[in-house]
Design a protein around this motif. Structure first.
Motif, short mmCIF file in Angstrom:
data_model
loop_
_atom_site.label_atom_id
_atom_site.label_comp_id
_atom_site.label_asym_id
_atom_site.label_seq_id
_atom_site.Cartn_x
_atom_site.Cartn_y
_atom_site.Cartn_z
N THR A 83 -2.86 4.17 6.17
CA THR A 83 -1.61 3.41 6.33
C THR A 83 -0.69 3.62 7.50
OG1 THR A 83 -0.28 4.74 4.98
CG2 THR A 83 -1.74 2.95 3.84
N ASP A 108 -11.64 -4.10 2.37
CA ASP A 108 -10.68 -3.00 2.38
C ASP A 108 -10.39 -2.29 3.56
OD1 ASP A 108 -10.27 -4.01 -0.31
OD2 ASP A 108 -11.72 -2.33 -1.13
N THR A 143 -0.93 6.27 -5.60
CA THR A 143 -0.59 4.63 -5.79
C THR A 143 0.16 4.51 -7.10
OG1 THR A 143 -2.33 3.89 -4.45
CG2 THR A 143 -1.16 2.25 -5.66
N ASP A 146 -5.69 3.02 0.61
CA ASP A 146 -4.34 3.03 0.00
C ASP A 146 -3.57 4.21 0.05
OD1 ASP A 146 -5.08 0.38 -0.29
OD2 ASP A 146 -5.33 0.49 -2.54
N SER A 189 0.82 -1.14 0.04
CA SER A 189 -0.06 0.07 0.07
C SER A 189 0.92 1.26 -0.19
CB SER A 189 -0.64 -0.16 1.26
OG SER A 189 -1.76 -1.30 1.32
#
Length: 263
Positions: free
Chosen positions: A181, A217, A33, A177, A6
């Motif tokens: 994190t 998720d 990302t 993502d 991620s």
């Protein structure tokens, strides 16, 4: 071993929860990302039938990596879709502990790419009939699991990815993502957690009253934060994580692919 990872939206919003429009709120800032992995393989089940990748029980094998959030998402999805008996899984820890698994994965990459000399990237979906990698792109793997591999089609879509919620599921995944994190900036993490907390106000799951891929998720991202990331100040999120953690598919997957931190 390199793993699919991620990556790391605004400050906390003071608007009431019921004023959030999920897709627009999550798309205020584009995702950072990376668009491609080294040696990315991105074939699809049921796409390009000349390549031979069509659904069949016991044909496919998933290589999953310990402490990998994407691998955990895939393991949970297998359980929710009832695919644990028809899609084999192999867990990679470190080469000394799982040498046969690494050797098998290397053979699959070498069968896929002539003179392959790149990293053994996992998660990876392998075709056991040809010995080749189908995909090492987690979003594509998750879509295929929820699609043809589980017997779902456009006329009979999976409840994990209902067409009416596809945009919301993808938008939420981008947010998670990027901002939910362990390495996310504190202000961005707090804003994302506040948004998730509001999404659960009056809802059983993040997108409504039915469990979807968005919950897979969200639970994986929240579990990966650990106790030190202020979930305790958001009891609604903490209860959500604990409630899903008691679900057999989530509990079994987390036993197989544990993350480094715990909530």
């Amino acid at each position: 071993m390199p793993e699919t990872a991620s990556r790391t939206s605004s400050t906390a919003n003071s608007r009431p929860c019921d004023q959030f429009s999920l897709p627009s709120a999550l798309r205020l800032k584009p995702t950072t990302t990376s668009s491609a992995l080294p040696h990315r393989v991105d074939s699809r089940i049921g796409v390009g039938l000349a390549g031979g990748f069509y659904p069949a029980p016991h044909r496919y094998e998933l290589y999953l990596s310990r402490s990998c959030p994407f691998s955990l998402r895939i393991a949970i999805t297998l359980g929710l879709l009832g695919l644990r008996d028809s899609v084999a899984t192999t867990l990679l820890a470190d080469p000394a502990r799982t040498p046969d698994a690494f050797a098998s994965l290397r053979r699959a990459y070498e069968a896929t790419e002539h003179h392959f000399d790149g990293p053994l990237t996992a998660p990876a979906l392998c075709d056991r009939w040809s010995g080749r990698i189908v995909s090492n792109h987690p979003p594509a793997i998750l879509r295929d699991l929820a699609g043809l591999l589980s017997g779902h089609t456009t006329t009979c879509p999976s409840t994990l990815r209902p067409p009416s919620l596809t945009a919301d599921i993808e938008a939420l995944r981008d947010l998670l993502d990027r901002d939910v994190t362990p390495s996310a900036a504190p202000s961005e993490l707090a804003a994302a957690l506040d948004l998730l907390d509001c999404q659960l106000a009056g809802r059983t799951y993040v997108l409504g009253d039915s469990l979807t891929a968005a919950d897979v998720d969200a639970w994986t991202a929240l579990t990966g934060l650990g106790r030190s990331r202020a979930l305790g100040s958001r009891p609604r999120l903490l209860e959500y994580v604990r409630r899903l953690g008691d679900h057999p598919a989530f509990r079994h997957a987390h036993d197989v692919v544990p993350l480094a931190t715990e909530v």
